[in-house]
Design a protein around this motif. Structure first.
Motif, short mmCIF file in Angstrom:
data_model
loop_
_atom_site.label_atom_id
_atom_site.label_comp_id
_atom_site.label_asym_id
_atom_site.label_seq_id
_atom_site.Cartn_x
_atom_site.Cartn_y
_atom_site.Cartn_z
N TYR A 240 -9.78 6.57 12.19
CA TYR A 240 -9.50 5.96 10.88
C TYR A 240 -9.98 6.86 9.75
O TYR A 240 -9.24 7.14 8.80
N ALA A 241 -11.23 7.33 9.85
CA ALA A 241 -11.78 8.22 8.82
C ALA A 241 -11.00 9.53 8.77
O ALA A 241 -10.77 10.08 7.69
N PHE A 242 -10.60 10.02 9.95
CA PHE A 242 -9.81 11.25 10.03
C PHE A 242 -8.49 11.09 9.27
O PHE A 242 -8.08 11.96 8.50
N ALA A 243 -7.81 9.96 9.47
CA ALA A 243 -6.53 9.71 8.79
C ALA A 243 -6.73 9.62 7.28
O ALA A 243 -5.90 10.14 6.51
N GLU A 244 -7.80 8.99 6.85
CA GLU A 244 -8.08 8.91 5.41
C GLU A 244 -8.30 10.30 4.82
O GLU A 244 -7.85 10.59 3.71
N ASP A 245 -9.01 11.17 5.55
CA ASP A 245 -9.22 12.55 5.09
C ASP A 245 -7.89 13.29 4.96
O ASP A 245 -7.68 14.06 4.02
N MET A 246 -6.98 13.06 5.92
CA MET A 246 -5.68 13.73 5.87
C MET A 246 -4.86 13.25 4.67
O MET A 246 -4.19 14.05 4.01
N ILE A 247 -4.94 11.96 4.37
CA ILE A 247 -4.22 11.42 3.20
C ILE A 247 -4.76 12.06 1.93
O ILE A 247 -3.99 12.46 1.04
N GLU A 248 -6.08 12.17 1.85
CA GLU A 248 -6.69 12.78 0.66
C GLU A 248 -6.27 14.25 0.53
O GLU A 248 -6.02 14.74 -0.57
N GLY A 257 5.02 9.28 -8.90
CA GLY A 257 5.38 7.95 -8.43
C GLY A 257 5.27 7.78 -6.93
O GLY A 257 5.38 6.66 -6.42
N GLN A 258 5.04 8.84 -6.19
CA GLN A 258 4.87 8.72 -4.75
C GLN A 258 3.45 8.28 -4.41
O GLN A 258 2.51 8.60 -5.12
N TYR A 259 3.30 7.57 -3.30
CA TYR A 259 1.98 7.28 -2.77
C TYR A 259 2.10 7.04 -1.27
O TYR A 259 3.19 6.83 -0.74
N ILE A 260 0.95 7.09 -0.57
CA ILE A 260 0.94 6.90 0.88
C ILE A 260 0.38 5.53 1.20
O ILE A 260 -0.74 5.20 0.83
N ASP A 261 1.20 4.72 1.87
CA ASP A 261 0.80 3.39 2.29
C ASP A 261 0.22 3.49 3.71
O ASP A 261 0.94 3.85 4.64
N PHE A 262 -1.07 3.18 3.86
CA PHE A 262 -1.77 3.41 5.12
C PHE A 262 -2.12 2.09 5.80
O PHE A 262 -2.74 1.21 5.19
N GLY A 263 -1.73 1.95 7.07
CA GLY A 263 -2.07 0.77 7.85
C GLY A 263 -2.73 1.17 9.16
O GLY A 263 -2.32 2.15 9.79
N TYR A 264 -3.75 0.43 9.57
CA TYR A 264 -4.49 0.79 10.78
C TYR A 264 -4.90 -0.47 11.52
O TYR A 264 -5.37 -1.43 10.92
#
Length: 384
Positions: A240-248, A257-264
């Motif tokens: 989970y933390a790894f995916a958040e780092d990748m998004i950042e 106007g783009q953004y990443i919608d993250f679900g876990y």
């Protein structure tokens, strides 16, 4: 006893010795197809005593499937007898007393004894010769296959070099030109009220440098994978933390106007190769951003509730034409609706190879003009 009688006796003794001690099997066959004589080598070859052979039809020494046709050939031979040399171009088999079949080479001769027509068959067991020949043929086929594969690889390498030169000349020139022009413009904005313009060009330089870095990373990754130099280095980490780092990390690439919608959902701790997983995430997320328009959402969903991690990266972008989807993981392939978007055509090929290194699989669903979803599955193994 005169000289002619002595010569006749010596000749008869010589022929008897030749018949008895010959190292190939010899059968004398009468006109009705029965075995009249056989030498010791023939007895040993077929596993019979001579009493078991004499008077029997010669077809008893043949595999059952050949006997019926051989009767016709044998009768025809006695009508028009002629010498037939060893290895007449036929693939022949014989049958021993124990039922074992083996390959033979047969030479035929004929002679007249009074009113009777006789045939002489010289039989050689060629099992070892055939085995050696088959082994040689197998080695030749194997070597031919190796050479063919080598030529194919060389051809693919030459094609890859040609594509690389064509692609690199375009992909490297574009960001380099942007960097040079932005540097010139940034230098010209020296006044305090021009800070915004200077900052915009600095950001453009940074983006161009990042694009160059991605291109170089693709080629370095491909080279390592091609040469089998990628080694798995698994470790425990928080997915989970790894995916958040990748998004950042990719947030700086988002269009207006783009953004990443993250679900876990599921457990967070996994045991996998973090570096390889980073390359997979980075490639799929940057592609989703790149092939989506402004104001469109990129979706990242992770399901780790079972022994498999299921990663879905979905965009709402240009999609992949149906007739081109079969080529999606091919090196240097770019879909016709993506030719104006910067890219090497290597990313997905590398991603597929990386996923396979993790003992995983990759699939996708796409509709032209409606976006693409990539689905990756790989084992979580032991986690935190």
């Amino acid at each position: 006893m005169n000289g002619q009688e002595t010569l006749s006796l010596e000749s008869e003794a010589g022929f008897k010795a030749l018949f008895q001690y010959a190292t190939i099997g010899i059968l004398v066959i009468s006109g009705d197809g029965r075995i009249a004589l056989c030498n010791p080598c023939a007895e040993k070859l077929f596993g019979y005593e001579k009493e078991e052979l004499n008077g029997q039809f010669v077809e008893m020494l043949m595999p059952a499937g050949f006997r019926k046709n051989h009767i016709q050939h044998r009768e025809g031979y006695f009508i028009r007898p002629k010498a037939r040399p060893m290895g007449y171009g036929l693939s022949l088999s014989a049958r021993r007393k124990d039922g074992e079949e083996f390959p033979v080479e047969i030479s035929l001769g004929h002679y007249q004894l009074g009113d009777e027509q006789l045939a002489v068959a010289f039989i050689t067991d060629i099992t070892e010769r055939k085995r050696s020949s088959e082994e040689l043929e197998a080695k030749v086929r194997e070597r031919t296959l190796e050479l063919t594969q080598s030529l194919v690889r060389e051809k693919e390498l030459n094609e890859m070099k040609s594509r690389f030169v064509a692609m690199a000349s375009h992909e490297f020139r574009t960001p380099l030109s942007a960097i040079l022009s932005s540097l010139s413009l940034a230098e010209s904005y020296g006044k305090a009220d021009q800070e915004d313009k200077r900052h915009r060009h600095i950001q453009r330089i940074r983006a161009s440098v990042k694009n160059l870095t991605i291109i170089l990373d693709d080629f370095l990754s491909l080279d390592k994978v091609e040469q089998g130099k990628v080694e798995l280095l698994k470790e425990d980490f928080d997915l989970y933390a790894f995916a958040e780092d990748m998004i950042e990390e990719v947030n700086g690439m988002l269009k207006p106007g783009q953004y990443i919608d993250f679900g876990y959902k599921g457990r967070r701790g996994i045991f996998q190769d973090k570096k390889i997983l980073r390359n997979i995430f980075l490639n799929l997320l940057t592609n989703a951003i790149k092939y989506s328009g402004q104001q469109q959402v990129v979706h990242l969903d992770i399901d780790a509730e079972t022994q498999l991690a299921i990663i879905k990266v979905r965009d709402e972008g240009i999609g992949i034409p149906a007739d081109e989807q079969k080529n999606l993981f091919t090196k240097f392939y770019r879909a016709k609706n993506a030719t104006n978007i910067q890219g090497t055509g290597l990313g997905l090929n590398i991603v597929k190879r990386y996923v396979e290194l993790l003992d995983g699989s990759i699939n996708f669903v796409s509709l032209a003009g409606q976006g693409t979803t990539f689905i990756i599955e790989f084992p979580l193994n032991q986690g935190l």
